[in-house]
Design an enzyme around this catalytic site. Sequence first.
Site, PDB file in Angstrom:
ATOM      1  N   GLY A  46       0.835  -1.192   0.000  1.00 33.02           N
ATOM      2  CA  GLY A  46       0.000   0.000   0.000  1.00 33.02           C
ATOM      3  C   GLY A  46       0.869   1.240   0.000  1.00 33.02           C
ATOM      4  O   GLY A  46       2.015   1.198   0.473  1.00 33.02           O
ATOM      5  N   GLN A  51       2.952   9.954   1.256  1.00 34.48           N
ATOM      6  CA  GLN A  51       4.287   9.353   1.390  1.00 34.48           C
ATOM      7  C   GLN A  51       5.237   9.749   0.260  1.00 34.48           C
ATOM      8  O   GLN A  51       6.442   9.564   0.380  1.00 34.48           O
ATOM      9  CB  GLN A  51       4.181   7.819   1.444  1.00 34.48           C
ATOM     10  CG  GLN A  51       3.538   7.314   2.723  1.00 34.48           C
ATOM     11  CD  GLN A  51       3.381   5.805   2.701  1.00 34.48           C
ATOM     12  OE1 GLN A  51       2.436   5.294   2.137  1.00 34.48           O
ATOM     13  NE2 GLN A  51       4.319   5.085   3.287  1.00 34.48           N
ATOM     14  N   CYS A  91       5.757  -0.188   7.364  1.00 28.89           N
ATOM     15  CA  CYS A  91       5.446   0.999   6.565  1.00 28.89           C
ATOM     16  C   CYS A  91       6.645   1.337   5.687  1.00 28.89           C
ATOM     17  O   CYS A  91       7.784   1.296   6.160  1.00 28.89           O
ATOM     18  CB  CYS A  91       5.129   2.164   7.502  1.00 28.89           C
ATOM     19  SG  CYS A  91       4.729   3.690   6.651  1.00 28.89           S
ATOM     20  N   LEU A  92       6.381   1.679   4.425  1.00 30.79           N
ATOM     21  CA  LEU A  92       7.482   2.032   3.524  1.00 30.79           C
ATOM     22  C   LEU A  92       8.219   3.288   4.000  1.00 30.79           C
ATOM     23  O   LEU A  92       9.366   3.508   3.630  1.00 30.79           O
ATOM     24  CB  LEU A  92       6.961   2.248   2.098  1.00 30.79           C
ATOM     25  CG  LEU A  92       6.452   0.986   1.381  1.00 30.79           C
ATOM     26  CD1 LEU A  92       5.815   1.359   0.049  1.00 30.79           C
ATOM     27  CD2 LEU A  92       7.576  -0.012   1.172  1.00 30.79           C
ATOM     28  N   HIS A 133      -4.509   1.978   7.582  1.00 36.09           N
ATOM     29  CA  HIS A 133      -3.133   2.477   7.674  1.00 36.09           C
ATOM     30  C   HIS A 133      -2.910   3.604   6.655  1.00 36.09           C
ATOM     31  O   HIS A 133      -2.343   4.657   6.989  1.00 36.09           O
ATOM     32  CB  HIS A 133      -2.180   1.295   7.419  1.00 36.09           C
ATOM     33  CG  HIS A 133      -0.733   1.650   7.369  1.00 36.09           C
ATOM     34  ND1 HIS A 133       0.179   1.211   8.315  1.00 36.09           N
ATOM     35  CD2 HIS A 133      -0.004   2.384   6.481  1.00 36.09           C
ATOM     36  CE1 HIS A 133       1.375   1.664   8.002  1.00 36.09           C
ATOM     37  NE2 HIS A 133       1.293   2.377   6.900  1.00 36.09           N
ATOM     38  N   GLU A 134      -3.370   3.385   5.418  1.00 36.66           N
ATOM     39  CA  GLU A 134      -3.138   4.390   4.365  1.00 36.66           C
ATOM     40  C   GLU A 134      -3.977   5.647   4.594  1.00 36.66           C
ATOM     41  O   GLU A 134      -3.523   6.759   4.318  1.00 36.66           O
ATOM     42  CB  GLU A 134      -3.426   3.806   2.982  1.00 36.66           C
ATOM     43  CG  GLU A 134      -2.633   2.559   2.601  1.00 36.66           C
ATOM     44  CD  GLU A 134      -1.125   2.679   2.766  1.00 36.66           C
ATOM     45  OE1 GLU A 134      -0.599   3.801   2.796  1.00 36.66           O
ATOM     46  OE2 GLU A 134      -0.475   1.622   2.896  1.00 36.66           O
ATOM     47  N   HIS A 137      -2.248   7.924   6.857  1.00 40.02           N
ATOM     48  CA  HIS A 137      -1.212   8.733   6.185  1.00 40.02           C
ATOM     49  C   HIS A 137      -1.806  10.027   5.644  1.00 40.02           C
ATOM     50  O   HIS A 137      -1.185  11.089   5.725  1.00 40.02           O
ATOM     51  CB  HIS A 137      -0.594   7.965   5.010  1.00 40.02           C
ATOM     52  CG  HIS A 137       0.516   7.036   5.391  1.00 40.02           C
ATOM     53  ND1 HIS A 137       1.654   7.457   6.039  1.00 40.02           N
ATOM     54  CD2 HIS A 137       0.688   5.705   5.187  1.00 40.02           C
ATOM     55  CE1 HIS A 137       2.469   6.419   6.226  1.00 40.02           C
ATOM     56  NE2 HIS A 137       1.902   5.349   5.725  1.00 40.02           N
TER      57      HIS A 137
HETATM   58 ZN    ZN Z   1       2.696   3.452   5.694  1.00 36.85          ZN
END
Ligand code: ZN
Length: 179
Positions: A46, A51, A91-92, A133-134, A137
């Site tokens: 995701g 991000q 998380c990225l 989660h997204e 963000h």
């Molecule tokens: Zn993330």
Amino acid sequence: MTKLVILEYPDPRLRQKAEPVRFVDDALRQSVDDLLETMYAANGIGLAATQVDIHKRMLVIDVSEQRNDPLILINPEILRAEGRESVEEGCLSLPGIYDKVQRATKIRVRALGRDGRPFEIDAEGLLAVCIQHEIDHLEGQLFVDYLSELKRQLIRKRLQKERRQRSSMHETRASAPAL
Ligand code: ZN
């Protein structure tokens, strides 16, 4: 398509709240495609626009095994949430960091698709976790915000150290599945 740079914690730009998308036009679709390419290249499941320093309410997800089933959510809204479960997340924007976060187990979400049309989906399991989660963000929130300040301090130190090592070794990081 362009692969974009993913911001890493504690970059203050990750704290910016995303603006609603007004028009789903070709320019926006281009950004959506860039998000997808960036997510797949980073081996993520995701990625939220925030991000990659695009502050519009949109995100992409692919939780399929084959990595060929993208879900695009523009202006996503959680209409209903049920249940509570503690699930390990990554998380990225926090490479290599994993911890448990409480999330709703089942959600109903309304969003616009790539064609600009509204739709609703029911999600559970990993997909439900990923969507929550997204969406966080887009609000400028990260999963580490649910952890204690002490844990966040340790995470900041660890990421700092790893960034130093990465730049001195000229090595790309190992990519574990992250959101
Ligand atoms: Zn993330």
